[in-house]
Design an enzyme around this catalytic site. Sequence first.
Site, PDB file in Angstrom:
ATOM      1  N   LYS A   1       9.020  -4.344  10.955  1.00 53.76           N
ATOM      2  CA  LYS A   1       8.860  -3.992   9.476  1.00 53.76           C
ATOM      3  C   LYS A   1       9.969  -2.923   9.320  1.00 53.76           C
ATOM      4  O   LYS A   1      10.570  -2.461  10.103  1.00 53.76           O
ATOM      5  CB  LYS A   1       7.430  -2.953   9.573  1.00 53.76           C
ATOM      6  CG  LYS A   1       6.201  -3.912   9.754  1.00 53.76           C
ATOM      7  CD  LYS A   1       5.252  -2.762   9.635  1.00 53.76           C
ATOM      8  CE  LYS A   1       3.901  -3.699   9.776  1.00 53.76           C
ATOM      9  NZ  LYS A   1       2.720  -2.557   9.680  1.00 53.76           N
TER      10      LYS A   1
ATOM     11  N   ARG B   1       1.597   1.453  15.542  1.00 53.74           N
ATOM     12  CA  ARG B   1       0.594   0.283  15.772  1.00 53.74           C
ATOM     13  C   ARG B   1       1.357  -0.662  16.641  1.00 53.74           C
ATOM     14  O   ARG B   1       1.101  -1.873  16.634  1.00 53.74           O
ATOM     15  CB  ARG B   1      -0.076  -0.382  14.669  1.00 53.74           C
ATOM     16  CG  ARG B   1      -0.895   0.827  13.994  1.00 53.74           C
ATOM     17  CD  ARG B   1      -2.153  -0.263  13.098  1.00 53.74           C
ATOM     18  NE  ARG B   1      -3.010   0.626  12.293  1.00 53.74           N
ATOM     19  CZ  ARG B   1      -2.922   1.061  11.146  1.00 53.74           C
ATOM     20  NH1 ARG B   1      -1.942   0.614  10.322  1.00 53.74           N
ATOM     21  NH2 ARG B   1      -4.080   1.394  10.576  1.00 53.74           N
TER      22      ARG B   1
ATOM     23  N   GLU C   1      -5.903 -13.264  11.372  1.00 53.08           N
ATOM     24  CA  GLU C   1      -5.210 -13.816  12.579  1.00 53.08           C
ATOM     25  C   GLU C   1      -5.979 -14.956  13.262  1.00 53.08           C
ATOM     26  O   GLU C   1      -5.307 -15.556  14.004  1.00 53.08           O
ATOM     27  CB  GLU C   1      -4.944 -12.669  13.451  1.00 53.08           C
ATOM     28  CG  GLU C   1      -4.086 -11.626  13.211  1.00 53.08           C
ATOM     29  CD  GLU C   1      -3.741 -10.461  14.064  1.00 53.08           C
ATOM     30  OE1 GLU C   1      -4.301 -10.711  15.264  1.00 53.08           O
ATOM     31  OE2 GLU C   1      -2.958  -9.544  13.957  1.00 53.08           O
TER      32      GLU C   1
ATOM     33  N   HIS D   1       0.904  -1.340   0.022  1.00 55.19           N
ATOM     34  CA  HIS D   1       0.021  -0.046   0.012  1.00 55.19           C
ATOM     35  C   HIS D   1       0.772   1.257   0.021  1.00 55.19           C
ATOM     36  O   HIS D   1       0.425   2.342  -0.352  1.00 55.19           O
ATOM     37  CB  HIS D   1      -1.037  -0.192   1.278  1.00 55.19           C
ATOM     38  CG  HIS D   1      -0.201   0.151   2.616  1.00 55.19           C
ATOM     39  ND1 HIS D   1       0.445  -0.859   3.216  1.00 55.19           N
ATOM     40  CD2 HIS D   1      -0.407   1.392   3.249  1.00 55.19           C
ATOM     41  CE1 HIS D   1       1.047  -0.566   4.366  1.00 55.19           C
ATOM     42  NE2 HIS D   1       0.333   0.901   4.400  1.00 55.19           N
TER      43      HIS D   1
ATOM     44  N   TYR E   1      -7.157  -1.795   7.922  1.00 48.29           N
ATOM     45  CA  TYR E   1      -6.503  -2.728   9.019  1.00 48.29           C
ATOM     46  C   TYR E   1      -7.311  -2.990   9.934  1.00 48.29           C
ATOM     47  O   TYR E   1      -8.305  -2.691  10.401  1.00 48.29           O
ATOM     48  CB  TYR E   1      -5.748  -1.453   9.993  1.00 48.29           C
ATOM     49  CG  TYR E   1      -4.922  -2.221  11.003  1.00 48.29           C
ATOM     50  CD1 TYR E   1      -3.871  -2.671  10.812  1.00 48.29           C
ATOM     51  CD2 TYR E   1      -5.502  -2.110  12.229  1.00 48.29           C
ATOM     52  CE1 TYR E   1      -3.013  -3.333  11.828  1.00 48.29           C
ATOM     53  CE2 TYR E   1      -4.817  -2.482  13.270  1.00 48.29           C
ATOM     54  CZ  TYR E   1      -3.591  -3.208  12.989  1.00 48.29           C
ATOM     55  OH  TYR E   1      -2.927  -3.732  14.083  1.00 48.29           O
TER      56      TYR E   1
ATOM     57  N   LYS F   1      -6.724   1.421  -2.237  1.00 48.68           N
ATOM     58  CA  LYS F   1      -6.631   3.130  -2.007  1.00 48.68           C
ATOM     59  C   LYS F   1      -5.197   3.621  -2.477  1.00 48.68           C
ATOM     60  O   LYS F   1      -5.201   4.974  -2.196  1.00 48.68           O
ATOM     61  CB  LYS F   1      -6.780   3.122  -0.478  1.00 48.68           C
ATOM     62  CG  LYS F   1      -8.107   2.621   0.006  1.00 48.68           C
ATOM     63  CD  LYS F   1      -8.501   3.061   1.383  1.00 48.68           C
ATOM     64  CE  LYS F   1      -7.429   2.488   2.427  1.00 48.68           C
ATOM     65  NZ  LYS F   1      -7.063   1.140   2.490  1.00 48.68           N
TER      66      LYS F   1
ATOM     67  N   ASP G   1      -3.192  -2.486  -2.478  1.00 47.86           N
ATOM     68  CA  ASP G   1      -4.197  -1.720  -1.769  1.00 47.86           C
ATOM     69  C   ASP G   1      -4.944  -0.703  -3.158  1.00 47.86           C
ATOM     70  O   ASP G   1      -4.327   0.109  -3.358  1.00 47.86           O
ATOM     71  CB  ASP G   1      -3.865  -0.767  -0.629  1.00 47.86           C
ATOM     72  CG  ASP G   1      -5.101  -0.359   0.133  1.00 47.86           C
ATOM     73  OD1 ASP G   1      -6.240  -0.058  -0.355  1.00 47.86           O
ATOM     74  OD2 ASP G   1      -4.575  -0.056   1.514  1.00 47.86           O
TER      75      ASP G   1
END
Length: 405
Positions: free
Chosen positions: A370, A347, A302, A108, A165, A135, A133
């Site tokens: 990340k 996050r 998950e 994204h 998310y 978007k 994505d």
Amino acid sequence: MARRKELNYFILITMLFSLTVLFVFHKREFSHKKVLSWKYQTADAQILTKACRALVNNSRSVFLWKNTLAMSPMNSSCEDYINKNHYITKPLSEEEAEFPIAYIMTLHKEFETFERVLRTVYAPQNVYCIHIDAKATNDYVRAVQKLEKCFPNVFIASRMEPVIYAGISRLQADLHCMKDLMTPQWQWKYAINMCGQDFPMKTNKEIVHHLKQFKGKNITPGTKPPQHAVHRTKYSYREYMDNNHAFVHGTKKLKKPPPHNITIFFGSAYYAVSRGFGHFVLTDKRAIDLLGWSWDTYSPDEHYWVTLNRLSDAPGAMPDATWEGDLRCIKWLDQFGEKGCHGHYVRDICIYGQGDLPWLLQNTCVFANKFELHSYPPTLECLELILRERTLSQSETEIDPSWYL
């Protein structure tokens, strides 16, 4: 003396013609680690190698750093892009050629980070499905499309979701790619999902060896839901999106029990699954019904893969599995605290800074999460240098020494 220093500085900049970001560290003598052999031959590689060795050993020095590849897909031919960015163009061993891997990559943002990820995990015998994505900006989509056209084994998913998310759209993105990968054209052994900000900690050969240890079993780390996660499937959640916001909204509505008396498990959204299991999740009625039931749960990716892999008759099932698999290194805020991340948290997940390199290299995980190339170039650059050196040392095919960078 001053003029000599200026001349040396000018020579350094000339040698590192595309280096753009300055990172300042205090000088300290470099130490050596036996686990890294650092064989790079070019001038650029030698300087980067010294800088990376300093970071790996918690030393400090002064150096400049580049954060872009030599060629961009937007302003070069595919031939130049592949050659000048030193992509691997043939299998490096018979073992790897006979064990193709499918990658599901959800993107994204951070196109330059994704470029580095793709170059590092790329091998011509593998296949790569990219979900963008819906978007994402038009410029971002065009860049990925241009990159895709350069590789016969890289393609964009036939259907793209506006990913929210913790919503069902994140799971749908993976399933769209899984469906596209099930055609006879792609004969892979395992499918691994990634996001564009993951980075491998193993070479392709090492990933093959890791997967072979499981002898066709699926890797879906998880367990029964802890108390703090029960609400995710107990109550109904809805995706919400307008021009300015996209999020998952909780309700007080209780959900019905899962279909077919399935016991829900909870775990990682990251997996490595067999081709047989991929077919199972797309065609088995229990899998289809679980997907429908999961539509209004929180972060269904998950629990979906983890739960289905605990069904004893699913292909490659591991009914008694727990957290084994070592698929991801992640620094969570609640585990490492504010000072445990040398980059910054998003996050509650650490975006790795260069100070996280020693920790990353001590781990045995397959991928880490990340990274942001623009925020912390040395972290990703050094990992790539180390991996490319290991790839060279493991290769059974001759590689030109200029391949390093």
